[in-house]
Design a protein around this motif. Structure first.
Motif, PDB file in Angstrom:
ATOM      1  N   LEU A 120     -26.530 -25.020-118.905  1.00 29.33           N
ATOM      2  CA  LEU A 120     -25.375 -24.826-119.786  1.00 29.33           C
ATOM      3  C   LEU A 120     -25.141 -23.334-119.978  1.00 29.33           C
ATOM      4  CD1 LEU A 120     -25.984 -27.532-122.557  1.00 29.33           C
ATOM      5  CD2 LEU A 120     -24.599 -27.697-120.473  1.00 29.33           C
ATOM      6  N   GLU A 121     -23.851 -22.970-120.157  1.00 33.68           N
ATOM      7  CA  GLU A 121     -23.538 -21.545-120.291  1.00 33.68           C
ATOM      8  C   GLU A 121     -23.966 -21.009-121.665  1.00 33.68           C
ATOM      9  OE1 GLU A 121     -19.755 -20.395-118.834  1.00 33.68           O
ATOM     10  OE2 GLU A 121     -19.818 -18.415-119.755  1.00 33.68           O
ATOM     11  N   ASP A 122     -23.784 -21.789-122.706  1.00 34.17           N
ATOM     12  CA  ASP A 122     -24.033 -21.285-124.058  1.00 34.17           C
ATOM     13  C   ASP A 122     -25.243 -21.956-124.717  1.00 34.17           C
ATOM     14  OD1 ASP A 122     -21.813 -19.511-124.082  1.00 34.17           O
ATOM     15  OD2 ASP A 122     -20.505 -21.266-124.281  1.00 34.17           O
ATOM     16  N   GLY A 123     -25.614 -21.452-125.884  1.00 35.50           N
ATOM     17  CA  GLY A 123     -26.644 -22.101-126.686  1.00 35.50           C
ATOM     18  C   GLY A 123     -28.016 -21.441-126.655  1.00 35.50           C
ATOM     19  N   ARG A 124     -28.090 -20.214-126.099  1.00 36.66           N
ATOM     20  CA  ARG A 124     -29.394 -19.538-126.024  1.00 36.66           C
ATOM     21  C   ARG A 124     -29.600 -18.482-127.100  1.00 36.66           C
ATOM     22  NH1 ARG A 124     -27.585 -20.165-120.984  1.00 36.66           N
ATOM     23  NH2 ARG A 124     -28.836 -21.472-119.635  1.00 36.66           N
ATOM     24  N   GLY A 125     -28.544 -18.176-127.878  1.00 34.90           N
ATOM     25  CA  GLY A 125     -28.584 -17.033-128.789  1.00 34.90           C
ATOM     26  C   GLY A 125     -29.752 -17.047-129.765  1.00 34.90           C
ATOM     27  N   LEU A 126     -29.869 -18.121-130.505  1.00 37.54           N
ATOM     28  CA  LEU A 126     -30.918 -18.186-131.528  1.00 37.54           C
ATOM     29  C   LEU A 126     -32.311 -18.211-130.899  1.00 37.54           C
ATOM     30  CD1 LEU A 126     -31.446 -18.348-134.524  1.00 37.54           C
ATOM     31  CD2 LEU A 126     -31.196 -20.838-134.402  1.00 37.54           C
ATOM     32  N   PHE A 127     -32.419 -18.911-129.789  1.00 44.93           N
ATOM     33  CA  PHE A 127     -33.692 -18.995-129.072  1.00 44.93           C
ATOM     34  C   PHE A 127     -34.153 -17.592-128.644  1.00 44.93           C
ATOM     35  CE2 PHE A 127     -36.147 -19.339-125.160  1.00 44.93           C
ATOM     36  CZ  PHE A 127     -37.041 -20.352-125.433  1.00 44.93           C
ATOM     37  N   VAL A 128     -33.214 -16.840-128.059  1.00 44.99           N
ATOM     38  CA  VAL A 128     -33.540 -15.478-127.611  1.00 44.99           C
ATOM     39  C   VAL A 128     -33.901 -14.605-128.809  1.00 44.99           C
ATOM     40  CG1 VAL A 128     -32.493 -13.380-126.632  1.00 44.99           C
ATOM     41  CG2 VAL A 128     -32.202 -15.575-125.466  1.00 44.99           C
ATOM     42  N   LEU A 129     -33.085 -14.734-129.864  1.00 43.11           N
ATOM     43  CA  LEU A 129     -33.310 -13.940-131.073  1.00 43.11           C
ATOM     44  C   LEU A 129     -34.736 -14.118-131.612  1.00 43.11           C
ATOM     45  CD1 LEU A 129     -31.537 -12.131-132.785  1.00 43.11           C
ATOM     46  CD2 LEU A 129     -30.798 -14.129-134.069  1.00 43.11           C
ATOM     47  N   ARG A 130     -35.176 -15.359-131.695  1.00 42.40           N
ATOM     48  CA  ARG A 130     -36.499 -15.648-132.258  1.00 42.40           C
ATOM     49  C   ARG A 130     -37.626 -15.020-131.450  1.00 42.40           C
ATOM     50  NH1 ARG A 130     -36.086 -19.287-136.367  1.00 42.40           N
ATOM     51  NH2 ARG A 130     -34.535 -20.946-136.243  1.00 42.40           N
ATOM     52  N   ARG A 131     -37.381 -14.791-130.178  1.00 43.51           N
ATOM     53  CA  ARG A 131     -38.436 -14.239-129.330  1.00 43.51           C
ATOM     54  C   ARG A 131     -38.398 -12.719-129.189  1.00 43.51           C
ATOM     55  NH1 ARG A 131     -37.746 -19.118-129.090  1.00 43.51           N
ATOM     56  NH2 ARG A 131     -39.393 -20.569-128.516  1.00 43.51           N
ATOM     57  N   LEU A 132     -37.333 -12.118-129.703  1.00 36.92           N
ATOM     58  CA  LEU A 132     -37.203 -10.665-129.575  1.00 36.92           C
ATOM     59  C   LEU A 132     -37.726  -9.913-130.783  1.00 36.92           C
ATOM     60  CD1 LEU A 132     -33.604 -10.330-128.118  1.00 36.92           C
ATOM     61  CD2 LEU A 132     -35.753  -9.916-126.941  1.00 36.92           C
ATOM     62  N   VAL A 133     -37.812 -10.595-131.917  1.00 39.89           N
ATOM     63  CA  VAL A 133     -38.208  -9.908-133.146  1.00 39.89           C
ATOM     64  C   VAL A 133     -39.433 -10.597-133.739  1.00 39.89           C
ATOM     65  CG1 VAL A 133     -35.826  -9.187-133.586  1.00 39.89           C
ATOM     66  CG2 VAL A 133     -36.670 -11.294-134.612  1.00 39.89           C
ATOM     67  N   ASP A 134     -40.020  -9.959-134.766  1.00 46.29           N
ATOM     68  CA  ASP A 134     -41.248 -10.508-135.336  1.00 46.29           C
ATOM     69  C   ASP A 134     -40.990 -11.611-136.356  1.00 46.29           C
ATOM     70  OD1 ASP A 134     -43.379  -8.737-134.118  1.00 46.29           O
ATOM     71  OD2 ASP A 134     -41.960  -7.252-134.869  1.00 46.29           O
ATOM     72  N   GLY A 142     -27.212 -20.099-144.941  1.00 49.63           N
ATOM     73  CA  GLY A 142     -27.198 -19.996-143.478  1.00 49.63           C
ATOM     74  C   GLY A 142     -26.133 -19.052-142.942  1.00 49.63           C
ATOM     75  N   ASN A 143     -25.593 -18.170-143.810  1.00 47.85           N
ATOM     76  CA  ASN A 143     -24.582 -17.213-143.329  1.00 47.85           C
ATOM     77  C   ASN A 143     -25.112 -15.788-143.285  1.00 47.85           C
ATOM     78  OD1 ASN A 143     -24.637 -16.783-146.135  1.00 47.85           O
ATOM     79  ND2 ASN A 143     -22.549 -15.971-146.092  1.00 47.85           N
ATOM     80  N   SER A 144     -26.409 -15.630-143.537  1.00 47.18           N
ATOM     81  CA  SER A 144     -27.008 -14.295-143.494  1.00 47.18           C
ATOM     82  C   SER A 144     -28.396 -14.397-142.884  1.00 47.18           C
ATOM     83  CB  SER A 144     -27.109 -13.726-144.921  1.00 47.18           C
ATOM     84  OG  SER A 144     -27.606 -12.406-144.873  1.00 47.18           O
ATOM     85  N   VAL A 145     -28.667 -13.532-141.934  1.00 48.93           N
ATOM     86  CA  VAL A 145     -29.972 -13.562-141.278  1.00 48.93           C
ATOM     87  C   VAL A 145     -30.654 -12.209-141.450  1.00 48.93           C
ATOM     88  CG1 VAL A 145     -29.068 -12.858-139.003  1.00 48.93           C
ATOM     89  CG2 VAL A 145     -31.183 -14.186-139.125  1.00 48.93           C
ATOM     90  N   CYS A 146     -31.951 -12.252-141.684  1.00 49.29           N
ATOM     91  CA  CYS A 146     -32.742 -11.017-141.753  1.00 49.29           C
ATOM     92  C   CYS A 146     -33.722 -11.020-140.586  1.00 49.29           C
ATOM     93  CB  CYS A 146     -33.496 -10.923-143.080  1.00 49.29           C
ATOM     94  SG  CYS A 146     -34.627  -9.508-143.121  1.00 49.29           S
ATOM     95  N   LEU A 147     -33.591 -10.024-139.713  1.00 48.64           N
ATOM     96  CA  LEU A 147     -34.470  -9.899-138.546  1.00 48.64           C
ATOM     97  C   LEU A 147     -35.467  -8.789-138.826  1.00 48.64           C
ATOM     98  CD1 LEU A 147     -31.614  -9.849-135.880  1.00 48.64           C
ATOM     99  CD2 LEU A 147     -32.826 -11.846-136.784  1.00 48.64           C
TER     100      LEU A 147
END
Lengths: 152, 111
Positions: A120-134, A142-147
């Motif tokens: 699938l073309e889309d749907g990887r954003g959150l998965f990638v995000l979780r693996r890039l930061v601590d 659910g409208n604000s995220v702290c990385l």
């Protein structure tokens, strides 16, 4: 070229140590993701994060969070902005990205590495995000995220 | 940030990604590659030697282009990934979808 992106940089004392805060309002148009990332990464004080982590982890994570906020949070609505706040401490960088949308449940996002989702073309954003930061933490709405990126 | 397309002597289309491949410019890459596909190109190599970062939209456009190219009997290969980008492909398991080589010469030789 005129830009609607205006970065605000402040140094403030907090908890016994000086912290730098960078804040930026980004219009809800995906064309601003790249310029916003470069503007912030270019002004990020050297210290907690290595140049390599700034080049890859920080930039990619910010791009992901901004794109999610613009597309899924603000639905590309030009009347809404995405607020970015970066707090740089001695041994940690916290990246807050807040949209004006109704929020979502991050636990309902399916795993993009499942065989049936891999092409699938889309749907990887959150998965990638979780693996890039601590750490990735959403507010209750659910409208604000702290990385959080720890020093290194 | 920009994309360059060149054809080698064996008609392989080599696409260079300078800077980043992200949500803001993925459409430009997609259109350029689709135009080359329309123009008869079937073998494509995307060279990431000069790429700083790729976001999930960038990954997605590569997946969709690869599918379209394969449907036309062609192939899209990747090369020049640094250690961080290689890790990104591995953790998303996209390294299983693409043939990835170290250099563009290796990618061209493998066609």
């Amino acid at each position: 070229m005129t830009t609607p992106l205006h970065l605000d940089v402040r140094r403030r004392a907090g908890g016994g140590e000086t912290e730098t805060e960078l804040s930026l309002d980004v219009p809800s148009d995906l064309k601003y993701v790249g310029p916003a990332v470069e503007l912030i990464a270019g002004r990020l004080p050297s210290g907690p994060l290595s140049p390599r982590r700034i080049r890859f982890n920080f930039r990619t994570a910010l791009a992901e969070a901004l794109a999610n906020a613009i597309a899924y949070g603000n639905h590309h609505d030009p009347a809404r902005v995405v607020r970015v706040l970066v707090q740089v401490g001695h041994d940690v960088v916290r990246l807050h990205v807040t949209d004006e949308g109704d929020g979502f449940d991050p636990d309902e996002v399916p795993d993009p590495t499942l065989p049936e989702r891999l092409e699938l073309e889309d749907g990887r954003g959150l998965f990638v995000l979780r693996r890039l930061v601590d750490d990735v933490a959403f507010n209750a709405k659910g409208n604000s995220v702290c990385l959080t990126l720890l020093a290194g | 940030m920009s994309f360059t397309l060149r054809k080698d002597k064996h008609s392989v289309v080599v696409v260079g990604v300078d800077g980043q491949l992200i949500v803001g410019n993925r459409q430009e890459l997609k259109q350029k590659v689709l135009d080359a596909l329309e123009g008869g190109g079937r073998k494509f190599v995307v060279d990431f030697t000069k790429t700083g970062y790729i976001d999930s939209s960038g990954l997605g456009v590569l997946v969709s282009l690869s599918k379209k190219i394969r449907e036309q009997g062609g192939d899209l290969r990747l090369c020049g990934l640094n250690e961080d980008l290689q890790t990104l492909f591995e953790l998303t398991k996209l390294d299983t979808l693409f043939a990835i080589t170290r250099t563009s010469e290796e990618a061209l030789a493998a066609f």
